[in-house]
Design a protein around this motif. Sequence first.
Motif, mmCIF file in Angstrom:
data_model
loop_
_atom_site.group_PDB
_atom_site.id
_atom_site.type_symbol
_atom_site.label_atom_id
_atom_site.label_comp_id
_atom_site.label_asym_id
_atom_site.label_seq_id
_atom_site.Cartn_x
_atom_site.Cartn_y
_atom_site.Cartn_z
ATOM 1 N N PHE A 29 0.818 -1.218 0.000
ATOM 2 C CA PHE A 29 0.000 0.000 0.000
ATOM 3 C C PHE A 29 0.849 1.266 0.000
ATOM 4 C CE2 PHE A 29 -3.272 -3.015 0.840
ATOM 5 C CZ PHE A 29 -4.401 -2.451 0.287
ATOM 6 N N SER A 30 2.055 1.164 0.550
ATOM 7 C CA SER A 30 2.993 2.294 0.493
ATOM 8 C C SER A 30 3.430 2.544 -0.956
ATOM 9 C CB SER A 30 4.208 1.994 1.377
ATOM 10 O OG SER A 30 5.180 3.004 1.233
ATOM 11 N N LEU A 31 3.692 1.425 -1.678
ATOM 12 C CA LEU A 31 4.089 1.528 -3.084
ATOM 13 C C LEU A 31 2.922 2.040 -3.939
ATOM 14 C CD1 LEU A 31 6.175 0.963 -5.343
ATOM 15 C CD2 LEU A 31 5.276 -1.355 -5.471
ATOM 16 N N LEU A 32 1.699 1.551 -3.669
ATOM 17 C CA LEU A 32 0.519 1.994 -4.413
ATOM 18 C C LEU A 32 0.282 3.493 -4.224
ATOM 19 C CD1 LEU A 32 -2.020 -0.931 -3.879
ATOM 20 C CD2 LEU A 32 -0.661 -0.437 -5.900
ATOM 21 N N LYS A 44 -6.499 5.743 -12.671
ATOM 22 C CA LYS A 44 -5.609 5.247 -11.618
ATOM 23 C C LYS A 44 -6.393 4.525 -10.511
ATOM 24 C CE LYS A 44 -3.880 9.427 -10.834
ATOM 25 N NZ LYS A 44 -3.069 10.503 -10.206
ATOM 26 N N GLU A 45 -7.628 5.004 -10.253
ATOM 27 C CA GLU A 45 -8.460 4.354 -9.238
ATOM 28 C C GLU A 45 -8.787 2.908 -9.648
ATOM 29 O OE1 GLU A 45 -9.080 8.736 -8.949
ATOM 30 O OE2 GLU A 45 -9.162 7.305 -10.608
ATOM 31 N N ASN A 46 -9.003 2.722 -10.953
ATOM 32 C CA ASN A 46 -9.292 1.397 -11.488
ATOM 33 C C ASN A 46 -8.078 0.477 -11.337
ATOM 34 O OD1 ASN A 46 -11.163 -0.345 -12.718
ATOM 35 N ND2 ASN A 46 -10.242 -0.049 -14.721
ATOM 36 N N PHE A 47 -6.892 1.041 -11.562
ATOM 37 C CA PHE A 47 -5.647 0.280 -11.400
ATOM 38 C C PHE A 47 -5.466 -0.161 -9.948
ATOM 39 C CE2 PHE A 47 -1.211 0.567 -9.962
ATOM 40 C CZ PHE A 47 -0.671 -0.501 -10.653
ATOM 41 N N LEU A 48 -5.643 0.792 -9.021
ATOM 42 C CA LEU A 48 -5.445 0.499 -7.601
ATOM 43 C C LEU A 48 -6.437 -0.545 -7.090
ATOM 44 C CD1 LEU A 48 -4.789 4.094 -6.218
ATOM 45 C CD2 LEU A 48 -3.125 2.293 -6.570
ATOM 46 N N SER A 49 -7.707 -0.380 -7.459
ATOM 47 C CA SER A 49 -8.718 -1.346 -7.003
ATOM 48 C C SER A 49 -8.417 -2.740 -7.565
ATOM 49 C CB SER A 49 -10.119 -0.900 -7.399
ATOM 50 O OG SER A 49 -10.252 -0.861 -8.811
ATOM 51 N N GLY A 50 -7.862 -2.788 -8.800
ATOM 52 C CA GLY A 50 -7.498 -4.061 -9.419
ATOM 53 C C GLY A 50 -6.397 -4.772 -8.650
ATOM 54 N N ILE A 51 -5.358 -4.032 -8.271
ATOM 55 C CA ILE A 51 -4.242 -4.610 -7.504
ATOM 56 C C ILE A 51 -4.731 -5.098 -6.137
ATOM 57 C CG2 ILE A 51 -2.035 -4.090 -6.342
ATOM 58 C CD1 ILE A 51 -1.685 -4.353 -9.336
ATOM 59 N N ILE A 52 -5.596 -4.302 -5.497
ATOM 60 C CA ILE A 52 -6.139 -4.687 -4.179
ATOM 61 C C ILE A 52 -6.967 -5.965 -4.295
ATOM 62 C CG2 ILE A 52 -7.722 -3.984 -2.323
ATOM 63 C CD1 ILE A 52 -6.798 -1.028 -3.018
ATOM 64 N N LYS A 53 -7.770 -6.059 -5.380
ATOM 65 C CA LYS A 53 -8.587 -7.267 -5.608
ATOM 66 C C LYS A 53 -7.687 -8.500 -5.749
ATOM 67 C CE LYS A 53 -11.399 -5.612 -8.900
ATOM 68 N NZ LYS A 53 -12.283 -5.675 -10.080
ATOM 69 N N ILE A 54 -6.620 -8.354 -6.542
ATOM 70 C CA ILE A 54 -5.689 -9.475 -6.758
ATOM 71 C C ILE A 54 -5.030 -9.876 -5.435
ATOM 72 C CG2 ILE A 54 -3.523 -10.177 -7.871
ATOM 73 C CD1 ILE A 54 -4.363 -8.363 -10.256
ATOM 74 N N PHE A 55 -4.571 -8.867 -4.663
ATOM 75 C CA PHE A 55 -3.908 -9.117 -3.370
ATOM 76 C C PHE A 55 -4.837 -9.896 -2.437
ATOM 77 C CE2 PHE A 55 -3.117 -7.930 1.052
ATOM 78 C CZ PHE A 55 -1.772 -8.263 1.184
ATOM 79 N N ASN A 56 -6.078 -9.422 -2.302
ATOM 80 C CA ASN A 56 -7.031 -10.072 -1.399
ATOM 81 C C ASN A 56 -7.371 -11.493 -1.857
ATOM 82 O OD1 ASN A 56 -7.262 -7.923 0.392
ATOM 83 N ND2 ASN A 56 -8.894 -6.944 -0.777
ATOM 84 N N HIS A 57 -7.611 -11.635 -3.171
ATOM 85 C CA HIS A 57 -8.001 -12.939 -3.711
ATOM 86 C C HIS A 57 -6.886 -13.966 -3.524
ATOM 87 C CE1 HIS A 57 -11.109 -14.760 -6.423
ATOM 88 N NE2 HIS A 57 -10.191 -15.708 -6.400
ATOM 89 N N ILE A 58 -5.657 -13.583 -3.884
ATOM 90 C CA ILE A 58 -4.513 -14.492 -3.792
ATOM 91 C C ILE A 58 -4.269 -14.922 -2.346
ATOM 92 C CG2 ILE A 58 -1.971 -14.613 -4.008
ATOM 93 C CD1 ILE A 58 -3.311 -14.969 -6.674
ATOM 94 N N ASN A 59 -4.299 -13.962 -1.433
ATOM 95 C CA ASN A 59 -3.961 -14.276 -0.049
ATOM 96 C C ASN A 59 -5.094 -14.962 0.706
ATOM 97 O OD1 ASN A 59 -1.127 -13.328 0.531
ATOM 98 N ND2 ASN A 59 -1.952 -11.581 -0.571
ATOM 99 N N ILE A 60 -6.348 -14.712 0.304
ATOM 100 C CA ILE A 60 -7.478 -15.461 0.882
ATOM 101 C C ILE A 60 -7.356 -16.933 0.471
ATOM 102 C CG2 ILE A 60 -9.977 -15.847 0.697
ATOM 103 C CD1 ILE A 60 -10.245 -12.719 0.614
ATOM 104 N N GLN A 61 -7.071 -17.165 -0.830
ATOM 105 C CA GLN A 61 -6.907 -18.530 -1.324
ATOM 106 C C GLN A 61 -5.765 -19.237 -0.605
ATOM 107 O OE1 GLN A 61 -8.687 -20.353 -3.632
ATOM 108 N NE2 GLN A 61 -10.162 -18.675 -3.583
#
Length: 363
Positions: A258-261, A333-350
């Motif tokens: 999130f610091s990088l984002l 940019k908001e679309n990019f950020l929400s996309g990265i957050i979605k990937i982060f949550n999905h990968i780590n939940i799995q």
Amino acid sequence: MKDFLYKKYRPKNILNFIGQKVAKSFFFFFYKKKKFPSSYIFYGSKGTGKTTFSRIFSKSIMCKKKKILCKCKTCINFNKNDDFNEIDAASNRRVEDISVIFENIKYRPIYSNYKIYVLDEVHMLSKHAFNYMLNILENLPNYIKIILVTSNIDKIPETILSRCFKIFFKKINKKEIYLFLKKILKKENVLLKKNLVKEIAFCSNGSMRDALVQIDYILTLKNFLSFKDIKKNFGLNDSIYSCKIIKYIVFNNEKKLFSLLKTIFNNENNFKNIYIRILDKINKIILYLFSKKYNIINFDKKFKIFNSVKIDFFLFRKLLIKEIKNISVIPYKENFLSGIIKIFNHINIQNRIRTDKLLSRKF
């Protein structure tokens, strides 16, 4: 610059066509035998030269002198030749449109060896139009050739596919694009940074047209923008971002991600380019993990950090491709950020689900 480069350097004959060795090999085989199939499907990604190749192909086989490089009346006046018909299927998708287009199919060619119909974006035809096309393909006279061009072959009915000679147009190699750009820039006496030209070749995603359009864009604005601004637009620093994003997602480092984002959000970056670079790295990681096991390819030692990771990289790749499509439609940019957050949550939940299952097993 009198004309835009993507128009000026569009290939005029088969010999100066970049890439597509398979398509050119088929052409020369048919040309040598003097026998050509009646119907074709040219399919592949956008910007790979399908429509341009269909024109070159048509021009070459329509020539009465049967020469590839010819200056006869038929070849010179090719664009005005009534025997050549190029139709945009997206605007003529109804059965009524197609029936009007093919109403003169019974008449022989006037000036050429063949009468040719090229239907661009043919996947846009309606169901009834495809049924009408099927009837035409089954009863083609020997003086008629039909070329169907599409970037979405999955939408073409199997009955149509089975009656056509299929030629696949693959994405053009990045190195081929780079060398071609370098050649034309030298010809145009234009100086551009080597890194920038390489970046354009990379971001073109195998499309020569896209690469030339981006060069046109830079040449138009280079007197108004600094190289720093151009770097930002083309994301010359995006490679650093992509490596870090992968690392933070894979190792579940939420704070650093999130610091990088936040840094990315505060700068004007090419967000689609960051995604493409992440996808490129994920593909290499997948190849590394499999080649390591089967000793197929020797990879850089930097990939060793992923040896002990239990992440599903195929899922990562699938999610990325979805987000690349989204940002192509809405490049905010908001679309990019929400996309990265979605990937982060999905990968780590799995990953947590997988870990919990392992811990719950009895030993």
